[in-house]
Design a protein around this motif. Structure first.
Motif, short mmCIF file in Angstrom:
data_model
loop_
_atom_site.label_atom_id
_atom_site.label_comp_id
_atom_site.label_asym_id
_atom_site.label_seq_id
_atom_site.Cartn_x
_atom_site.Cartn_y
_atom_site.Cartn_z
N VAL A 1 50.48 37.35 52.72
CA VAL A 1 49.44 38.47 51.71
C VAL A 1 49.00 38.34 50.76
O VAL A 1 50.17 37.38 49.59
CB VAL A 1 51.71 39.33 51.02
CG1 VAL A 1 50.86 40.92 50.22
CG2 VAL A 1 52.16 40.12 52.56
N MET A 2 47.88 38.45 50.54
CA MET A 2 47.23 38.12 49.12
C MET A 2 46.45 39.15 48.08
O MET A 2 46.27 40.22 49.16
CB MET A 2 46.06 36.21 49.33
CG MET A 2 46.86 35.19 50.23
SD MET A 2 45.44 33.95 50.66
CE MET A 2 45.20 34.16 48.92
N ALA A 3 45.94 39.37 47.04
CA ALA A 3 45.13 40.16 46.64
C ALA A 3 43.94 39.51 46.03
O ALA A 3 44.28 38.54 44.98
CB ALA A 3 45.94 40.53 46.24
N TYR A 4 42.66 40.42 45.92
CA TYR A 4 41.89 39.45 44.95
C TYR A 4 41.84 40.19 43.96
O TYR A 4 41.94 41.49 43.31
CB TYR A 4 40.77 40.16 46.18
CG TYR A 4 39.26 40.09 45.46
CD1 TYR A 4 38.91 39.05 44.86
CD2 TYR A 4 38.90 41.04 44.92
CE1 TYR A 4 38.06 38.18 44.58
CE2 TYR A 4 37.56 40.52 43.92
CZ TYR A 4 36.82 39.02 44.02
OH TYR A 4 35.70 38.68 42.55
N GLN A 5 42.23 39.57 42.74
CA GLN A 5 42.66 39.37 41.52
C GLN A 5 41.32 38.75 40.35
O GLN A 5 41.27 37.82 40.27
CB GLN A 5 43.54 38.84 41.28
CG GLN A 5 44.62 40.16 41.70
CD GLN A 5 46.20 39.65 41.14
OE1 GLN A 5 46.84 38.68 41.30
NE2 GLN A 5 46.40 40.92 40.74
N ALA A 6 40.21 39.48 40.89
CA ALA A 6 38.25 38.59 40.41
C ALA A 6 38.42 38.62 38.90
O ALA A 6 39.16 38.72 38.12
CB ALA A 6 37.38 39.65 40.43
N THR A 7 38.17 36.93 38.26
CA THR A 7 37.43 36.54 36.96
C THR A 7 36.73 37.30 36.72
O THR A 7 35.22 36.86 38.55
CB THR A 7 38.18 35.39 36.77
OG1 THR A 7 37.14 34.31 37.89
CG2 THR A 7 39.52 34.66 37.36
N PRO A 8 35.02 36.79 35.61
CA PRO A 8 34.38 37.61 35.64
C PRO A 8 33.22 36.55 36.59
O PRO A 8 31.94 36.52 37.05
CB PRO A 8 33.63 37.33 34.33
CG PRO A 8 35.19 37.04 32.95
CD PRO A 8 36.69 36.78 34.69
N THR A 9 33.87 34.60 37.16
CA THR A 9 32.88 33.78 37.43
C THR A 9 33.50 33.90 39.36
O THR A 9 33.08 33.47 39.84
CB THR A 9 33.42 32.50 37.11
OG1 THR A 9 34.58 32.52 36.89
CG2 THR A 9 33.09 32.42 35.98
N SER A 10 34.21 34.89 39.45
CA SER A 10 34.14 34.67 41.16
C SER A 10 33.81 35.45 41.36
O SER A 10 32.82 36.46 41.54
CB SER A 10 35.86 35.32 41.81
OG SER A 10 36.89 35.11 40.34
#
Length: 270
Positions: A147-156
């Motif tokens: 299981v994975m989740a998208y946890q963006a940073t400003p550069t993602s």
């Protein structure tokens, strides 16, 4: 006086009602009859499923990467199907219209890691979702799950920009491993019971993928895993514009504080 009371009442109401901003919700991916159906044909090409609240929708896409080597992830949404046991990825080409089942060797009629590492991405749009459990309707050989989740940073890059990326490259693209699950078998499997709740607009559930990193249970085997995903459940909230959503206790204290301040001002003016 009436205007003051009205304004304070509205402020308090907004603060308190936001306590219930998180709503429990679930999705059932099983068909009501035997046979396999491409998701595109059963949902008019939208690849969407509506939740039990009849208001929340998730958009599905399917992805696969070669087991051998470090080949790129490919979009295989056109092969996404479901039956009475749940979601499958029909790499073998069966199941287009409910006429048959596919069982061709290692890349069979399931979400598996036999010939390819297969996974389903869930897009919740303007909502954020916390995955609390998933349900496996069927498995073969072994049932390890990632299981994975998208946890963006400003550069993602965007969450959907995983085509051409290797599995090992997913963390650098904003995807975090939430948990690996060692052979849960059929039925309900908890995800966040021993973790802080994670909210994201994008989630991935797939057959076990060691290349994405560690998390959750340790997987002690290299057995081929194949599952049919029957359901998911959790809670949703509106995507906050900036920062975190305030804790419920903070909201309640804010509401009470507004009432206290208003009453104090009113007494002074009297």
């Amino acid at each position: 006086m009436k205007n003051i009371n009205l304004k304070i009442g509205l402020c308090a109401l907004l603060a308190v009602t936001s306590l219930a901003a998180n709503a429990s919700v679930s999705w059932n991916f099983k068909t009501s009859s035997n046979g396999d159906y491409r998701v595109s044909s059963s949902t008019a090409g939208t690849y969407q499923f509506t939740a039990n609240d009849s208001a929340t929708v998730t958009r599905l896409s399917a992805w696969a990467a070669p087991v051998s080597g470090s080949g790129p992830i490919n979009n295989v949404t056109g092969l996404l199907a479901h039956n009475q046991f749940g979601l499958v990825i029909d790499q073998d080409g069966y199941g287009a219209d409910g006429s048959g089942y596919g069982n061709s060797g290692s890349d069979n009629h399931a979400i598996d890691n036999g010939g390819n590492y297969e996974m389903v991405m869930f897009d919740f749009g303007a909502k954020e979702f916390s995955l609390e459990a998933f349900d496996i309707g069927w498995y073969s050989n072994d049932s390890d799950v990632t299981v994975m989740a998208y946890q963006a940073t400003p550069t993602s890059p965007s969450a959907e920009s995983i085509g051409g990326v290797s599995l090992a490259g997913l963390p650098a693209n904003g995807w975090s491993v939430i948990s690996h699950h060692s052979n849960p078998g059929t039925g309900n499997e908890s995800v966040n019971s021993n973790l802080n709740s994670v909210y994201s607009s994008y989630w991935i559930i797939g057959a076990y993928m060691s290349a994405v990193g560690s998390g959750g249970q340790s997987i002690g085997d290299n057995s081929w895993d194949a599952i049919k995903l029957a359901a998911i459940s959790g809670s949703t909230r509106s995507t906050p514009p900036t920062g975190d959503v305030p804790e419920p206790g903070t909201l309640l204290l804010t509401a009470l504080g507004l009432v206290f301040i208003a009453r104090k001002k009113f007494v002074v003016k009297s």
